[in-house]
Design a protein around this motif. Structure first.
Motif, mmCIF file in Angstrom:
data_model
loop_
_atom_site.group_PDB
_atom_site.id
_atom_site.type_symbol
_atom_site.label_atom_id
_atom_site.label_comp_id
_atom_site.label_asym_id
_atom_site.label_seq_id
_atom_site.Cartn_x
_atom_site.Cartn_y
_atom_site.Cartn_z
ATOM 1 N N PHE A 114 45.750 33.710 40.888
ATOM 2 C CA PHE A 114 44.439 33.783 41.539
ATOM 3 C C PHE A 114 44.210 35.185 42.102
ATOM 4 O O PHE A 114 43.134 35.779 41.918
ATOM 5 N N HIS A 115 45.230 35.724 42.746
ATOM 6 C CA HIS A 115 45.117 37.074 43.319
ATOM 7 C C HIS A 115 44.869 38.115 42.225
ATOM 8 O O HIS A 115 44.006 38.981 42.357
ATOM 9 N N GLU B 47 42.417 34.136 34.698
ATOM 10 C CA GLU B 47 43.459 34.234 35.724
ATOM 11 C C GLU B 47 43.015 33.553 37.020
ATOM 12 O O GLU B 47 43.795 32.849 37.655
ATOM 13 N N THR B 48 41.749 33.762 37.379
ATOM 14 C CA THR B 48 41.242 33.159 38.616
ATOM 15 C C THR B 48 41.238 31.635 38.520
ATOM 16 O O THR B 48 41.688 30.939 39.443
ATOM 17 N N GLY C 115 43.545 37.642 39.317
ATOM 18 C CA GLY C 115 42.231 37.456 38.706
ATOM 19 C C GLY C 115 41.089 37.825 39.619
ATOM 20 O O GLY C 115 40.164 38.551 39.219
ATOM 21 N N VAL C 116 41.147 37.375 40.856
ATOM 22 C CA VAL C 116 40.008 37.572 41.753
ATOM 23 C C VAL C 116 39.852 39.054 42.130
ATOM 24 O O VAL C 116 38.723 39.537 42.299
#
Lengths: 98, 174
Positions: free
Chosen positions: B38-39, B90-91, B41-42
């Motif tokens: 998440f990290h 990814e997010t 991707g975001v």
């Protein structure tokens, strides 16, 4: 919970595990026995010149691991396609009742 | 005394998949793995939006790998899709794992991403088993152990009528 493993389950486990362990561990041992470099990357001197290259091409080793993952992926697709065990049991019971 | 091949620790440690410590650890591992993606991707979304140009460039340099011409062809012909799908994928993978929803499906895509990172980075100076490979194994662990069932939304989703009618959905959940 008692889990029932079929021949397909066992074949998927043996083949995928075998391929991945061959790529990582078995050929890793061969690489160590072959001398420097002990890893899958070329050895360079301070000037950046390559002084030793791996005996086994890392492409082969990574390819074996990917092949193992592919076996597991195919197994996953197979599980999605074939009827589930309890579905099959239910169907069999229905036939018997008729 | 019986020997259990599936769970050799059952007699001494009671390490059952339904046990409290197993549930705690698998949920923790899932959330941390999710946060990792998440990290990644975001932050890409914040910086580049859906135009992450490094994605296709990374694939185009993946020549001479075990995947043959596939990554290069993807980078050359699917650049527009990859620019969007790397940050978005990814997010979403990270979010799925953190909340424990569609964990197995998300992890399949995680394995796909990590395979490309592992092969493409090719940083094997300390051996074939590097952090990228360990990440790949983490995603495979999520699939094998269905970690979304431990303090995850998949535990609730799997009890819905829809999943009960279509039990194969559990192969994508869990």
């Amino acid at each position: 919970m008692q889990q029932h493993t079929t021949v397909i389950d066992k074949a998927a486990m043996a083949l995928s595990g075998g391929l991945m362990l061959l790529g990582v561990v078995v050929l890793g041992i061969v690489e160590i026995l072959a001398g420097k470099p002990y890893s899958a990357a070329p050895l360079t001197n301070d000037a950046g010149e390559i002084i030793a290259t791996p005996m086994i091409d890392p492409t082969l080793r990574t390819g074996l691991v990917l092949a193992g993952i592919l076996v597991l992926a195919l197994y996953g697709l197979y599980k999605l396609v074939v009827p589930m065990e309890n579905e099959a049991t239910t169907a069999q019971q229905e036939i018997t009742a008729d | 005394m019986s020997y259990q091949a599936a769970n050799p620790l059952a007699d001494e440690f009671e390490l059952e998949l339904g046990g409290a410590w197993t549930a705690y650890w698998l949920a923790f591992l899932r959330v941390v793995t999710g946060w990792w993606f998440f990290h990644a991707g975001v932050t890409k979304l914040i910086e580049d939006g859906l135009a992450y140009t490094y994605g296709p460039a990374y694939l185009r340099q993946m020549t001479g790998t075990a995947l043959g011409p596939i990554p290069v062809l993807m980078g050359e012909h699917l650049g527009w899709l990859i620019q969007a799908m790397v940050p978005l994928g990814e997010t979403l993978i990270g979010l799925g794992l953190m909340v424990g929803a569609l964990v197995r499906l998300a992890s399949v895509f995680g394995v796909f991403f990590m395979s490309l990172f592992w092969i493409g980075n090719a940083e094997f100076g300390h051996g074939l088993v590097n952090s990228d490979f360990m990440g790949l194994l983490l995603f495979m662990t999520m699939i094998v152990l269905a970690t979304g069932r431990y303090y995850g939304l998949d535990a609730i989703i799997e009890k819905t009528k829809l999943v009960k009618r279509h039990p194969k959905l559990r192969y994508l959940l869990g």
